[in-house]
Design a protein around this motif. Structure first.
Motif, PDB file in Angstrom:
ATOM      1  N   LEU A   8      21.446  15.866-153.544  1.00  0.00           N
ATOM      2  CA  LEU A   8      20.281  15.934-154.434  1.00  0.00           C
ATOM      3  C   LEU A   8      20.638  16.502-155.810  1.00  0.00           C
ATOM      4  O   LEU A   8      19.865  17.237-156.403  1.00  0.00           O
ATOM      5  CB  LEU A   8      19.175  16.780-153.786  1.00  0.00           C
ATOM      6  N   GLY A   9      21.794  16.129-156.300  1.00  0.00           N
ATOM      7  CA  GLY A   9      22.198  16.531-157.648  1.00  0.00           C
ATOM      8  C   GLY A   9      21.446  15.732-158.691  1.00  0.00           C
ATOM      9  O   GLY A   9      20.338  15.247-158.447  1.00  0.00           O
ATOM     10  N   ASN A  10      22.040  15.566-159.864  1.00  0.00           N
ATOM     11  CA  ASN A  10      21.352  14.862-160.953  1.00  0.00           C
ATOM     12  C   ASN A  10      20.925  13.448-160.549  1.00  0.00           C
ATOM     13  O   ASN A  10      19.798  13.029-160.814  1.00  0.00           O
ATOM     14  CB  ASN A  10      22.261  14.791-162.187  1.00  0.00           C
ATOM     15  N   GLY A  13      18.740  13.556-156.994  1.00  0.00           N
ATOM     16  CA  GLY A  13      17.453  14.207-157.208  1.00  0.00           C
ATOM     17  C   GLY A  13      16.461  13.297-157.913  1.00  0.00           C
ATOM     18  O   GLY A  13      15.294  13.202-157.510  1.00  0.00           O
ATOM     19  N   ASP A  30      20.703  18.398-148.795  1.00  0.00           N
ATOM     20  CA  ASP A  30      21.729  18.973-149.663  1.00  0.00           C
ATOM     21  C   ASP A  30      22.119  20.336-149.109  1.00  0.00           C
ATOM     22  O   ASP A  30      21.294  20.997-148.456  1.00  0.00           O
ATOM     23  CB  ASP A  30      21.211  19.119-151.101  1.00  0.00           C
ATOM     24  N   SER A  32      22.904  22.728-151.086  1.00  0.00           N
ATOM     25  CA  SER A  32      22.497  23.686-152.112  1.00  0.00           C
ATOM     26  C   SER A  32      21.005  23.987-151.993  1.00  0.00           C
ATOM     27  O   SER A  32      20.167  23.094-152.119  1.00  0.00           O
ATOM     28  CB  SER A  32      22.796  23.116-153.505  1.00  0.00           C
ATOM     29  N   HIS A  34      19.289  25.575-154.102  1.00  0.00           N
ATOM     30  CA  HIS A  34      18.700  25.357-155.429  1.00  0.00           C
ATOM     31  C   HIS A  34      18.243  23.907-155.590  1.00  0.00           C
ATOM     32  O   HIS A  34      17.126  23.652-156.069  1.00  0.00           O
ATOM     33  CB  HIS A  34      19.731  25.700-156.514  1.00  0.00           C
ATOM     34  N   HIS A  35      19.077  22.951-155.208  1.00  0.00           N
ATOM     35  CA  HIS A  35      18.718  21.543-155.320  1.00  0.00           C
ATOM     36  C   HIS A  35      17.529  21.189-154.441  1.00  0.00           C
ATOM     37  O   HIS A  35      16.633  20.439-154.846  1.00  0.00           O
ATOM     38  CB  HIS A  35      19.912  20.665-154.935  1.00  0.00           C
ATOM     39  N   VAL A  36      17.512  21.727-153.250  1.00  0.00           N
ATOM     40  CA  VAL A  36      16.413  21.443-152.314  1.00  0.00           C
ATOM     41  C   VAL A  36      15.110  22.057-152.815  1.00  0.00           C
ATOM     42  O   VAL A  36      14.060  21.414-152.781  1.00  0.00           O
ATOM     43  CB  VAL A  36      16.757  21.957-150.900  1.00  0.00           C
ATOM     44  N   ALA A  38      14.177  22.588-155.807  1.00  0.00           N
ATOM     45  CA  ALA A  38      13.682  21.874-156.978  1.00  0.00           C
ATOM     46  C   ALA A  38      12.858  20.648-156.602  1.00  0.00           C
ATOM     47  O   ALA A  38      12.042  20.176-157.395  1.00  0.00           O
ATOM     48  CB  ALA A  38      14.859  21.452-157.856  1.00  0.00           C
ATOM     49  N   LEU A  39      13.046  20.156-155.361  1.00  0.00           N
ATOM     50  CA  LEU A  39      12.361  18.923-154.946  1.00  0.00           C
ATOM     51  C   LEU A  39      11.402  19.110-153.781  1.00  0.00           C
ATOM     52  O   LEU A  39      10.722  18.164-153.386  1.00  0.00           O
ATOM     53  CB  LEU A  39      13.408  17.862-154.553  1.00  0.00           C
ATOM     54  N   SER A  46      12.691  18.118-146.592  1.00  0.00           N
ATOM     55  CA  SER A  46      14.043  18.386-147.086  1.00  0.00           C
ATOM     56  C   SER A  46      14.785  19.279-146.099  1.00  0.00           C
ATOM     57  O   SER A  46      14.177  20.057-145.363  1.00  0.00           O
ATOM     58  CB  SER A  46      14.002  19.039-148.472  1.00  0.00           C
TER      59      SER A  46
END
Length: 228
Positions: A8-10, A13, A30, A32, A34-36, A38-39, A46
């Motif tokens: 789920l990077g750039n 995501g 993911d 990370s 942080h990535h999770v 954010a979504l 997730s």
């Protein structure tokens, strides 16, 4: 449709968010947090797991979704391992992102449904805009063939569709004409409206706001724009 997107990077995501906005059920994965995070409010579900671990991967509903997309790009080893594990688990429909030709060649060995090359496609679009001054919407059919939609070149205005001879001269087949016309909206403001026509009259005179949708080799599109 239901999708699992791993990574789920750039790229992953944005893909997850856009598919969700279109009404699809998206499960994001993911390692990370942080990535999770954010979504988490933008997609259905997730998971924070390391998808390269076979046991961790087993918690995902792999058999209950339509497509699994491996959006991992930079970590070559992780991308290939996740794809291998998905094939081992019998996942039928797998898309995977490749960041370069070596990555793509390795993924091709798995006989996937689709190998995504967003970096290459984005670079080509930028070249078209910067060097050829052409703003293009494109769909890559395979490594060589594309469908592209672009605004009618100014030198074609007033010509009939039958006068263009794009297929004979450049090997590009016109598959649709997008007619543009200015109308007044409810507030009396002039806006541009487009209407797609798959069956267009050969004697139709092209106008400045029209767009063409063509199919052909990428190199033929480049040759066409350079010749203008």
């Amino acid at each position: 449709m239901k999708y699992i997107i791993i990574g789920l990077g750039n790229y992953g995501g944005v893909l997850a968010e856009e598919l969700s906005l279109l009404g699809h059920e998206v499960i994001g994965v993911d390692m990370s947090e942080h990535h999770v995070d954010a979504l988490k409010d933008k997609i259905a579900t997730s998971f924070i797991i390391n998808a390269t671990d076979e046991q961790s991967l087993s918690v995902l509903p792999l058999k209950d979704v339509d497509v699994v997309i491996v959006a991992i790009g930079e970590n070559f080893g992780a991308s290939v391992r996740v794809v291998a594990l998905l094939k081992k688990k019998g996942v039928k429909h797998i898309y995977a992102r490749a960041v370069d030709d070596v990555h793509k060649t390795v993924l091709e060995a798995f006989n996937l449904d689709c190998i995504l090359t967003p970096e290459k496609d984005a670079a080509r679009s930028l070249v078209q805009l910067l060097d050829l001054h052409v703003n293009v919407e494109s769909f890559r059919v395979d490594e060589e063939y594309y469908v592209m939609k672009f605004k009618l070149p100014a030198c074609f205005v007033g010509y009939k569709v039958s006068d263009l001879s794009l297929e004979a001269e450049f090997g590009l087949k016109i598959i649709a004409l997008v007619k543009g016309k200015k109308i007044l909206n409810a507030l009396g403001i002039s806006i541009l409206e487009h209407e797609v026509e798959n069956h267009f009259e050969e004697d139709y005179e092209l106008e400045a706001e029209d767009e063409l949708v063509c199919y052909g080799l990428y190199k033929n599109f480049m040759g066409f724009w350079k010749a203008l």
